[in-house]
Design a protein around this motif. Structure first.
Motif: not given
Length: 142
Positions: A76-103
């Motif tokens: 997710c790049g937008h959410r109302a239920s929490r202050p940080r999106t999953c995209a932001e959390l992933i960036v902060a984690s220092s992971a280098r890749r994201v692989v996904f199946a469905w937009r």
């Protein structure tokens, strides 16, 4: 295991999600730079507002440099239920890749996670061959 195997596992985890008519069922697996599983999670795993990537990231000790996050749905790049999106959390984690199946379809919000991740230099791989498998636990929403 390769990208298809890890993403297939993430799709299988989505089937464990408690049902919801207001959120997608998503699974996520984090694999370290050494190719070993670090953590896994699914939507609503321990809280009705948990997203899969968020649940998996919460189980890591940190230090995810070089890791890959596998998610059945675009983070997710937008959410109302929490202050940080999953995209932001992933960036902060220092992971280098994201692989996904469905937009993320524009059912609840616009899917902007991929753009946020790409802008941060995260390598993205979409495997649409698994999109139907990722959509399966969400057919009641579609």
């Amino acid at each position: 295991m390769d990208d298809l195997d890890w993403l297939g596992l993430a799709c299988d985890l989505a089937k464990l999600c408690p049902p919801s008519h207001t959120a997608f069922s998503v699974g996520a697996v984090i694999v370290g730079a050494d190719g070993r599983e670090v953590a896994r999670g699914f939507s609503r795993e321990s809280d009705p507002h948990d997203h899969a990537e968020e649940a998996a990231l919460a189980k890591t000790p940190g230090g995810l440099a070089g890791a890959t996050v596998y998610s059945s749905l675009e983070p997710c790049g937008h959410r109302a239920s929490r202050p940080r999106t999953c995209a932001e959390l992933i960036v902060a984690s220092s992971a280098r890749r994201v692989v996904f199946a469905w937009r993320e379809p524009a059912l609840f919000t616009e899917g902007t996670g991929a753009e946020i991740l790409a802008a941060a230099g995260i390598e993205l791989t979409e495997l649409p061959a698994l999109a139907a498998r990722a959509q399966e636990p969400n057919t009641h929403l579609l």
